[in-house]
Design an enzyme around this catalytic site. Structure first.
Site, PDB file in Angstrom:
ATOM      1  CB  THR A 126      -0.896   0.002   1.262  1.00 58.25           C
ATOM      2  OG1 THR A 126      -1.627  -1.216   1.291  1.00 58.25           O
ATOM      3  CG2 THR A 126      -1.856   1.173   1.264  1.00 58.25           C
ATOM      4  CG  ASN A 129      -1.368   9.704  -3.383  1.00 57.20           C
ATOM      5  OD1 ASN A 129      -2.179  10.193  -2.604  1.00 57.20           O
ATOM      6  ND2 ASN A 129      -0.209  10.287  -3.646  1.00 57.20           N
ATOM      7  CD  GLN A 336     -27.783  -1.085  21.484  1.00 58.40           C
ATOM      8  OE1 GLN A 336     -26.837  -0.462  21.046  1.00 58.40           O
ATOM      9  NE2 GLN A 336     -28.834  -0.491  22.007  1.00 58.40           N
ATOM     10  CB  ILE A 337     -25.744  -7.410  24.583  1.00 58.82           C
ATOM     11  CG1 ILE A 337     -26.656  -7.861  23.432  1.00 58.82           C
ATOM     12  CG2 ILE A 337     -25.875  -8.332  25.791  1.00 58.82           C
ATOM     13  CD1 ILE A 337     -26.328  -9.206  22.831  1.00 58.82           C
ATOM     14  CD  GLU A 363      -3.891  -9.590   4.519  1.00 60.53           C
ATOM     15  OE1 GLU A 363      -4.189 -10.496   3.744  1.00 60.53           O
ATOM     16  OE2 GLU A 363      -3.156  -9.743   5.502  1.00 60.53           O
ATOM     17  CB  THR A 365     -12.185  -2.132   1.233  1.00 57.91           C
ATOM     18  OG1 THR A 365     -12.360  -2.137  -0.189  1.00 57.91           O
ATOM     19  CG2 THR A 365     -11.134  -1.099   1.603  1.00 57.91           C
ATOM     20  CD  GLU A 367     -16.613  -0.908   0.226  1.00 54.21           C
ATOM     21  OE1 GLU A 367     -15.486  -1.202   0.691  1.00 54.21           O
ATOM     22  OE2 GLU A 367     -17.530  -0.473   0.937  1.00 54.21           O
TER      23      GLU A 367
HETATM   24  C1  LIG Z   1      -4.130  -1.247  10.551  1.00 53.89           C
HETATM   25  C2  LIG Z   1      -3.763  -1.424   9.105  1.00 53.89           C
HETATM   26  C3  LIG Z   1      -2.752  -2.315   8.770  1.00 53.89           C
HETATM   27  C4  LIG Z   1      -2.358  -2.460   7.432  1.00 53.89           C
HETATM   28  N1  LIG Z   1      -1.291  -3.270   7.123  1.00 53.89           N
HETATM   29  C5  LIG Z   1      -0.817  -3.266   5.851  1.00 53.89           C
HETATM   30  C6  LIG Z   1       0.402  -3.950   5.543  1.00 53.89           C
HETATM   31  O1  LIG Z   1       1.036  -4.573   6.414  1.00 53.89           O
HETATM   32  N2  LIG Z   1       0.859  -3.878   4.260  1.00 53.89           N
HETATM   33  C7  LIG Z   1       0.203  -3.204   3.276  1.00 53.89           C
HETATM   34  O2  LIG Z   1       0.682  -3.192   2.152  1.00 53.89           O
HETATM   35  N3  LIG Z   1      -0.967  -2.551   3.546  1.00 53.89           N
HETATM   36  C8  LIG Z   1      -1.476  -2.555   4.802  1.00 53.89           C
HETATM   37  N4  LIG Z   1      -2.633  -1.866   5.090  1.00 53.89           N
HETATM   38  C9  LIG Z   1      -3.301  -1.119   4.036  1.00 53.89           C
HETATM   39  C10 LIG Z   1      -4.672  -1.662   3.634  1.00 53.89           C
HETATM   40  O3  LIG Z   1      -4.537  -2.845   2.923  1.00 53.89           O
HETATM   41  C11 LIG Z   1      -5.385  -0.539   2.846  1.00 53.89           C
HETATM   42  O4  LIG Z   1      -5.735   0.465   3.794  1.00 53.89           O
HETATM   43  C12 LIG Z   1      -6.590  -1.022   2.110  1.00 53.89           C
HETATM   44  O5  LIG Z   1      -6.226  -1.877   1.057  1.00 53.89           O
HETATM   45  C13 LIG Z   1      -7.450   0.149   1.555  1.00 53.89           C
HETATM   46  O6  LIG Z   1      -6.672   1.079   0.886  1.00 53.89           O
HETATM   47  P1  LIG Z   1      -6.848   2.629   1.238  1.00 53.89           P
HETATM   48  O7  LIG Z   1      -6.745   2.758   2.696  1.00 53.89           O
HETATM   49  O8  LIG Z   1      -5.890   3.411   0.419  1.00 53.89           O
HETATM   50  O9  LIG Z   1      -8.338   2.989   0.807  1.00 53.89           O
HETATM   51  P2  LIG Z   1      -8.825   3.428  -0.657  1.00 53.89           P
HETATM   52  O10 LIG Z   1      -8.314   2.473  -1.670  1.00 53.89           O
HETATM   53  O11 LIG Z   1      -8.554   4.866  -0.846  1.00 53.89           O
HETATM   54  O12 LIG Z   1     -10.395   3.214  -0.527  1.00 53.89           O
HETATM   55  C14 LIG Z   1     -11.271   4.189   0.042  1.00 53.89           C
HETATM   56  C15 LIG Z   1     -12.700   3.687  -0.130  1.00 53.89           C
HETATM   57  O13 LIG Z   1     -13.017   3.582  -1.537  1.00 53.89           O
HETATM   58  C16 LIG Z   1     -13.458   2.272  -1.817  1.00 53.89           C
HETATM   59  N5  LIG Z   1     -13.044   1.896  -3.166  1.00 53.89           N
HETATM   60  C17 LIG Z   1     -11.812   1.991  -3.720  1.00 53.89           C
HETATM   61  N6  LIG Z   1     -11.824   1.507  -4.972  1.00 53.89           N
HETATM   62  C18 LIG Z   1     -13.095   1.085  -5.228  1.00 53.89           C
HETATM   63  C19 LIG Z   1     -13.760   0.490  -6.344  1.00 53.89           C
HETATM   64  N7  LIG Z   1     -13.116   0.204  -7.468  1.00 53.89           N
HETATM   65  N8  LIG Z   1     -15.080   0.210  -6.224  1.00 53.89           N
HETATM   66  C20 LIG Z   1     -15.752   0.473  -5.084  1.00 53.89           C
HETATM   67  N9  LIG Z   1     -15.180   1.038  -3.995  1.00 53.89           N
HETATM   68  C21 LIG Z   1     -13.876   1.326  -4.061  1.00 53.89           C
HETATM   69  C22 LIG Z   1     -12.815   1.384  -0.749  1.00 53.89           C
HETATM   70  O14 LIG Z   1     -13.497   0.171  -0.611  1.00 53.89           O
HETATM   71  C23 LIG Z   1     -12.905   2.291   0.466  1.00 53.89           C
HETATM   72  O15 LIG Z   1     -14.195   2.196   1.005  1.00 53.89           O
HETATM   73  C24 LIG Z   1      -3.043  -1.741   6.417  1.00 53.89           C
HETATM   74  C25 LIG Z   1      -4.095  -0.867   6.762  1.00 53.89           C
HETATM   75  C26 LIG Z   1      -4.428  -0.690   8.087  1.00 53.89           C
HETATM   76  C27 LIG Z   1      -5.520   0.308   8.427  1.00 53.89           C
END
Ligand SMILES: Cc1cc2nc3c(=O)[nH]c(=O)nc-3n(C[C@H](O)[C@H](O)[C@H](O)COP(=O)(O)OP(=O)(O)OC[C@H]3O[C@@H](n4cnc5c(N)ncnc54)[C@H](O)[C@@H]3O)c2cc1C
Length: 379
Positions: A126, A129, A336-337, A363, A365, A367
């Site tokens: 990740t 951007n 809630q409970i 890993e 979302t 979606e």
């Molecule tokens: C605690 C934590 C640990 C993590 N650990 C790791 C790690 O070890 N290594 C690593 O590489 N990453 C890691 N991540 C990153 C994680 O995998 C990403 O946060 C996740 O994949 C979502 O990417 P984003 O946060 O950029 O959200 P975005 O991609 O910006 O998404 C924002 C929203 O838009 C929606 N969206 C995006 N594209 C679409 C689409 N085509 N259709 C419909 N909806 C869409 C998403 O579902 C979400 O609701 C971690 C994240 C957290 C919070």
């Protein structure tokens, strides 16, 4: 499929429960409050074999399959989801990538240290951007003789600061093709490789999440995993297995929240009766128990297929999607409970509630899981 726990699963479940009551429960709210990743405790889990569950014994691992792995993560996450998340990231992502795509030398050098938790592993896909759109990553690696020079940043990386080694996926040719990224093994201390800001999170607060920064970081070509250009394809395969572990994490959180709510509902009295005698509460508990079992079946099915070496892209996405949404719903119902007490840190419900939400995001979302599932349906 046989759904009774095998001997190894029974042994692991008991071991994790015993370990958890001694080494996790007494301190977990302090770690949560201070956002401390408990490195020494994590290493103790390594000594129990939990940091190399799937790693073959010849590389120092336990050599178990996915059923044992799911049980270990579920039991740990019933106690503390953030430790479950760290275990999943270490095992499935960092070690998993090296186990599936490393050469013999890389496996001997890194898996042995990771399986014992002498070294802690991170995995960087990740970027600030590009999260869901990871294929569009901007971190680049450019060839310079026998070396690759890496520039860019990754964010939200589990163990970005405490990790001794990281698997990094970086762009190595123009975007637009699935063969434009390469995976590298990068050790802490490599010049040009550092960590940035640590995130201040809603939940999973004892699991460390930081930025990684690459500033003219030079890495020898021996550190490439598999073939140049295959990094993104490898990452998607790693995530197929990783999603089973996030599903197991979700299952543990849901089960922990449900058990706490069930017990509380039988103890708490209002209107002269236990609140469990009210239909409104018992229906909630019935839904919670049913949905948890449905999630468990999806997870076991994916685990069974993975053990058999079958493609689990659809099944692991289904398990992760469903189990994570169930975890959020069950944790919400648990609060809630518990009523007002569920909103306080004196009871476990609020932590399950905060931790659960990560499961629908990390890993991929919910979606993105639906996109993965739909793509498989249309094949
Ligand atoms: C605690 C934590 C640990 C993590 N650990 C790791 C790690 O070890 N290594 C690593 O590489 N990453 C890691 N991540 C990153 C994680 O995998 C990403 O946060 C996740 O994949 C979502 O990417 P984003 O946060 O950029 O959200 P975005 O991609 O910006 O998404 C924002 C929203 O838009 C929606 N969206 C995006 N594209 C679409 C689409 N085509 N259709 C419909 N909806 C869409 C998403 O579902 C979400 O609701 C971690 C994240 C957290 C919070």
């Amino acid at each position: 499929m046989d759904f009774t726990l095998n001997e190894n699963q029974e042994m692991i479940a008991k071991m994790v429960r015993d370990f958890g009551s001694k080494h996790i429960r007494p301190k977990m709210m302090d770690w949560d409050e201070s956002q401390e990743f408990p490195v020494e405790m994590f290493k103790k889990l390594g000594a129990l074999g939990l940091m190399g569950v799937l790693v073959p014994q010849e590389y120092g691992g336990a050599g178990f399959g996915y059923f044992e792995y799911v049980t270990a993560i579920e039991e740990l996450s019933k106690i503390d989801g953030s430790i479950g998340l760290s275990m999943a990231a270490h095992n499935s992502l960092c070690s998993g990538h090296i186990m599936y795509f490393g050469n013999e030398e890389q496996k001997k050098k890194y898996l042995t240290k990771l399986a014992s938790a002498e070294w802690i592993g991170a995995w960087g896909l990740t970027e600030p951007n590009t999260g869901s759109d990871a294929g569009n990553m901007k971190t680049v690696a450019v060839k310079d003789g026998d070396y690759w020079v890496i520039n860019g940043a990754k964010n939200f990386i589990t163990h970005g600061k405490s990790g001794n080694v990281c698997v990094l996926i970086a762009r190595t040719s123009a975007p637009g093709s699935h063969r434009s990224a390469t995976a590298f093994i990068i050790e802490k201390g490599t010049p040009g490789f550092s960590h940035g800001r640590k995130e201040n999170k809603l939940g999973m607060r004892a699991s460390e999440t930081t930025e990684l920064i690459f500033d003219n970081c030079r890495v020898h070509k021996d550190q490439v995993l598999g073939t140049d250009g295959d990094g993104f394809i490898q990452a998607m395969k790693v995530l197929d297995g990783g999603r089973i572990s996030i599903a197991a994490l979700s299952l543990g959180i849901a089960q922990g929240a449900y058990e706490a709510a069930l017990k509380y509902s039988q103890e708490r009295e209002q209107f002269g009766k236990s609140i469990s005698s009210f239909q409104g509460i018992s229906f909630k508990l019935a839904d919670m128990a049913t949905e948890i079992e449905a999630a468990r079946l999806l997870i076991y099915r994916a685990a069974d297929m993975k053990n058999k070496g079958l493609n689990v892209t659809k099944e692991s996405a289904m398990a992760k999607y469903y189990a994570s949404e169930v975890a959020v719903k069950v944790a919400n119902d648990a609060v809630q409970i518990f009523g007002g007490y569920g909103y306080t840190k004196d009871y476990p419900a609020e932590k399950f509630y905060r931790d659960a939400k990560l499961c629908t995001i990390g890993e991929g979302t919910s979606e993105i899981q639906k996109i993965v599932i739909a793509k498989q349906l249309y094949k």
